[in-house]
Design a protein around this motif. Structure first.
Motif, PDB file in Angstrom:
ATOM      1  N   ALA A 181       0.844  -1.192   0.000  1.00 26.23           N
ATOM      2  CA  ALA A 181       0.000   0.000   0.000  1.00 26.23           C
ATOM      3  C   ALA A 181       0.881   1.243   0.000  1.00 26.23           C
ATOM      4  O   ALA A 181       2.091   1.183   0.232  1.00 26.23           O
ATOM      5  N   SER A 182       0.261   2.375  -0.238  1.00 26.30           N
ATOM      6  CA  SER A 182       0.979   3.647  -0.326  1.00 26.30           C
ATOM      7  C   SER A 182       1.760   3.948   0.954  1.00 26.30           C
ATOM      8  O   SER A 182       1.393   3.509   2.056  1.00 26.30           O
ATOM      9  N   ARG A 183       2.827   4.717   0.808  1.00 26.73           N
ATOM     10  CA  ARG A 183       3.578   5.171   1.977  1.00 26.73           C
ATOM     11  C   ARG A 183       2.893   6.327   2.686  1.00 26.73           C
ATOM     12  O   ARG A 183       3.319   6.743   3.763  1.00 26.73           O
ATOM     13  N   ILE A 184       1.857   6.867   2.075  1.00 24.66           N
ATOM     14  CA  ILE A 184       1.067   7.921   2.736  1.00 24.66           C
ATOM     15  C   ILE A 184       0.103   7.216   3.680  1.00 24.66           C
ATOM     16  O   ILE A 184      -0.937   6.697   3.268  1.00 24.66           O
ATOM     17  N   ARG A 185       0.462   7.171   4.967  1.00 28.60           N
ATOM     18  CA  ARG A 185      -0.278   6.370   5.940  1.00 28.60           C
ATOM     19  C   ARG A 185      -0.659   7.211   7.141  1.00 28.60           C
ATOM     20  O   ARG A 185       0.186   7.903   7.708  1.00 28.60           O
ATOM     21  N   HIS A 186      -1.917   7.111   7.522  1.00 33.53           N
ATOM     22  CA  HIS A 186      -2.411   7.786   8.716  1.00 33.53           C
ATOM     23  C   HIS A 186      -2.572   6.740   9.811  1.00 33.53           C
ATOM     24  O   HIS A 186      -3.328   5.771   9.647  1.00 33.53           O
ATOM     25  N   LEU A 187      -1.882   6.914  10.931  1.00 37.34           N
ATOM     26  CA  LEU A 187      -1.947   5.961  12.043  1.00 37.34           C
ATOM     27  C   LEU A 187      -3.083   6.362  12.981  1.00 37.34           C
ATOM     28  O   LEU A 187      -3.066   7.458  13.555  1.00 37.34           O
ATOM     29  N   VAL A 188      -4.062   5.469  13.126  1.00 37.50           N
ATOM     30  CA  VAL A 188      -5.207   5.716  14.005  1.00 37.50           C
ATOM     31  C   VAL A 188      -5.364   4.477  14.896  1.00 37.50           C
ATOM     32  O   VAL A 188      -5.954   3.478  14.477  1.00 37.50           O
ATOM     33  N   PRO A 189      -4.865   4.529  16.137  1.00 39.68           N
ATOM     34  CA  PRO A 189      -4.738   3.307  16.942  1.00 39.68           C
ATOM     35  C   PRO A 189      -5.946   2.921  17.789  1.00 39.68           C
ATOM     36  O   PRO A 189      -5.786   2.399  18.887  1.00 39.68           O
ATOM     37  N   THR A 190      -7.158   3.178  17.310  1.00 33.69           N
ATOM     38  CA  THR A 190      -8.355   2.639  17.960  1.00 33.69           C
ATOM     39  C   THR A 190      -9.263   2.082  16.882  1.00 33.69           C
ATOM     40  O   THR A 190      -9.293   2.603  15.757  1.00 33.69           O
ATOM     41  N   SER A 191     -10.013   1.053  17.203  1.00 32.84           N
ATOM     42  CA  SER A 191     -10.846   0.409  16.198  1.00 32.84           C
ATOM     43  C   SER A 191     -11.936   1.343  15.688  1.00 32.84           C
ATOM     44  O   SER A 191     -12.143   1.497  14.481  1.00 32.84           O
ATOM     45  N   ASP A 192     -12.653   2.002  16.609  1.00 34.49           N
ATOM     46  CA  ASP A 192     -13.702   2.931  16.185  1.00 34.49           C
ATOM     47  C   ASP A 192     -13.104   4.135  15.462  1.00 34.49           C
ATOM     48  O   ASP A 192     -13.671   4.634  14.476  1.00 34.49           O
ATOM     49  N   GLY A 193     -11.963   4.622  15.950  1.00 35.42           N
ATOM     50  CA  GLY A 193     -11.315   5.750  15.297  1.00 35.42           C
ATOM     51  C   GLY A 193     -10.848   5.410  13.893  1.00 35.42           C
ATOM     52  O   GLY A 193     -10.936   6.244  12.978  1.00 35.42           O
ATOM     53  N   PHE A 194     -10.371   4.187  13.702  1.00 37.79           N
ATOM     54  CA  PHE A 194      -9.956   3.725  12.385  1.00 37.79           C
ATOM     55  C   PHE A 194     -11.141   3.764  11.421  1.00 37.79           C
ATOM     56  O   PHE A 194     -11.048   4.313  10.316  1.00 37.79           O
ATOM     57  N   ARG A 195     -12.247   3.181  11.857  1.00 38.64           N
ATOM     58  CA  ARG A 195     -13.448   3.172  11.017  1.00 38.64           C
ATOM     59  C   ARG A 195     -13.882   4.594  10.670  1.00 38.64           C
ATOM     60  O   ARG A 195     -14.199   4.901   9.509  1.00 38.64           O
ATOM     61  N   ASP A 196     -13.891   5.494  11.669  1.00 39.37           N
ATOM     62  CA  ASP A 196     -14.339   6.863  11.434  1.00 39.37           C
ATOM     63  C   ASP A 196     -13.384   7.612  10.509  1.00 39.37           C
ATOM     64  O   ASP A 196     -13.820   8.418   9.675  1.00 39.37           O
ATOM     65  N   ALA A 197     -12.074   7.354  10.654  1.00 34.48           N
ATOM     66  CA  ALA A 197     -11.104   8.019   9.786  1.00 34.48           C
ATOM     67  C   ALA A 197     -11.336   7.656   8.324  1.00 34.48           C
ATOM     68  O   ALA A 197     -11.237   8.503   7.428  1.00 34.48           O
ATOM     69  N   VAL A 198     -11.652   6.383   8.080  1.00 38.11           N
ATOM     70  CA  VAL A 198     -11.954   5.954   6.714  1.00 38.11           C
ATOM     71  C   VAL A 198     -13.266   6.590   6.241  1.00 38.11           C
ATOM     72  O   VAL A 198     -13.360   7.090   5.114  1.00 38.11           O
ATOM     73  N   ALA A 199     -14.275   6.615   7.100  1.00 40.96           N
ATOM     74  CA  ALA A 199     -15.571   7.178   6.714  1.00 40.96           C
ATOM     75  C   ALA A 199     -15.475   8.675   6.438  1.00 40.96           C
ATOM     76  O   ALA A 199     -16.192   9.206   5.580  1.00 40.96           O
ATOM     77  N   PHE A 200     -14.589   9.357   7.144  1.00 38.80           N
ATOM     78  CA  PHE A 200     -14.414  10.792   6.939  1.00 38.80           C
ATOM     79  C   PHE A 200     -13.559  11.120   5.716  1.00 38.80           C
ATOM     80  O   PHE A 200     -13.416  12.274   5.342  1.00 38.80           O
ATOM     81  N   GLY A 201     -12.961  10.081   5.096  1.00 39.28           N
ATOM     82  CA  GLY A 201     -12.201  10.293   3.879  1.00 39.28           C
ATOM     83  C   GLY A 201     -10.729  10.541   4.061  1.00 39.28           C
ATOM     84  O   GLY A 201     -10.053  11.009   3.135  1.00 39.28           O
ATOM     85  N   LEU A 202     -10.200  10.212   5.250  1.00 43.07           N
ATOM     86  CA  LEU A 202      -8.765  10.404   5.473  1.00 43.07           C
ATOM     87  C   LEU A 202      -7.935   9.461   4.609  1.00 43.07           C
ATOM     88  O   LEU A 202      -6.836   9.780   4.186  1.00 43.07           O
ATOM     89  N   GLY A 203      -8.455   8.286   4.349  1.00 43.87           N
ATOM     90  CA  GLY A 203      -7.788   7.279   3.524  1.00 43.87           C
ATOM     91  C   GLY A 203      -8.707   6.085   3.368  1.00 43.87           C
ATOM     92  O   GLY A 203      -9.815   6.065   3.894  1.00 43.87           O
TER      93      GLY A 203
END
Length: 311
Positions: free
Chosen positions: A216-238
């Protein structure tokens, strides 16, 4: 070496749990000199260095074996006292378990509510990536773990729980901005969300699409909680791989789009536990296995192996 003196073994465990020789001495109501002498005697008896004298102290690989033995010994003693009616004053049974964040956020906590509480059982949950939970078993910090490893830790049994299904998803706006061409090529460059620096799930998915040619791309956003990960994807961060139970409501509402509907990722999950005749641990294991069978996907290509492997 005929035996491991129990007072020395318990002292080593106290040092590891308390972090320093002085703190262990206070917990054991002995002098720091006595603690030091017991640890040195145990190291001489085993012929191995058991502790790294850091702050806090850490067990060596050999020390982890002794620490695990000490914890198992304490559990057996506790169970024996309970059966003899001598443990009522010691409080509830304590069951430490290592479990990955996605299981915690989906099926694992509801499973624990099914565990009978007579006698009471207190859970101590250690959150760790499913590929690293066995390290806590190996170190003796936990009695059981939800793990992706089918290889049993020494002194443990392992059983297949099922398969955690992940879906590659992104927000509609993210798809429109980044994923307009060939999906395998686009995912090599598009920003992605990862749980932490050890999370390789997105890389594995991209390698499956590119036949191993790329991560995968080297442009990576680290989000270390399960709910936060889901929300980051839903918000369009990656884009990212989200557990199916978390992704499904957002897919239905249109907040997420599935990128490869025919390519879900199924991650095997196993239950590993100490090889002990502990009624409380056996009860927890049976409840977890039943809940996992209801919540997790079954094996697609062959019958699930129900046999227990032993170290």
């Amino acid at each position: 070496m005929d035996e491991l003196p129990l007072d020395q073994v318990r002292t080593l465990l106290a040092v590891v749990d308390e972090g320093t020789f002085d703190a262990a001495a206070a917990a054991l109501h002995v002098t720091p000199s006595a603690v030091s002498q017991r640890v040195k005697a145990l190291e001489q008896r085993t012929g191995r260095v058991l502790l790294m004298r850091t702050k806090p102290v850490r067990p060596t690989e050999s020390g982890e074996v002794v620490v695990r033995f000490a914890r198992q010994l304490a559990r057996l003693e506790r169970d024996a006292r309970t059966e003899l009616g001598l443990a009522a004053e010691q409080g509830p049974v304590r069951i430490p378990v290592a479990v990955n964040a996605d299981s915690l956020a989906t099926w694992f906590l509801p499973a624990l509510t099914r565990v009978p509480q007579d006698p009471p059982i207190c859970f101590e949950l250690y959150r760790e990536d499913e590929s690293h939970t066995t390290a806590l078993l190996r170190e003796g910090q936990v009695m059981a773990a939800v793990t992706s490893s089918p290889d049993p830790v020494a002194g443990c049994t392992v059983r297949l729980l099922g398969f955690a299904r992940y879906l590659a998803v992104a927000s509609p706006d993210f798809v429109a901005a980044h994923l307009t061409g060939s999906l395998p090529d686009d995912l090599c460059d598009a920003p992605t969300v990862v749980f932490d620096r050890r999370d390789r799930l997105q890389d594995t998915f991209v390698r499956s699409l590119t036949h191993g040619r790329s991560d995968a791309s080297r442009i990576r956003h680290l989000v270390p909680t399960s709910d936060g990960f889901r929300d980051a994807v839903a918000f369009g961060l990656g884009w990212g791989l989200v557990p199916e139970p978390q992704a499904t409501p957002l897919l239905r509402s249109g907040r997420l789009v599935e990128l490869a509907p025919t390519r879900p990722m199924d991650v095997p999950l196993y239950w590993q536990q100490w090889k002990l005749d502990s009624p409380a641990l056996s009860t927890v294991a049976d409840v977890v296995a039943t809940a996992a069978a209801e919540a997790l996907a079954g094996r697609k290509d062959q019958q699930a192996d129900e046999a227990h492997a032993e170290a």
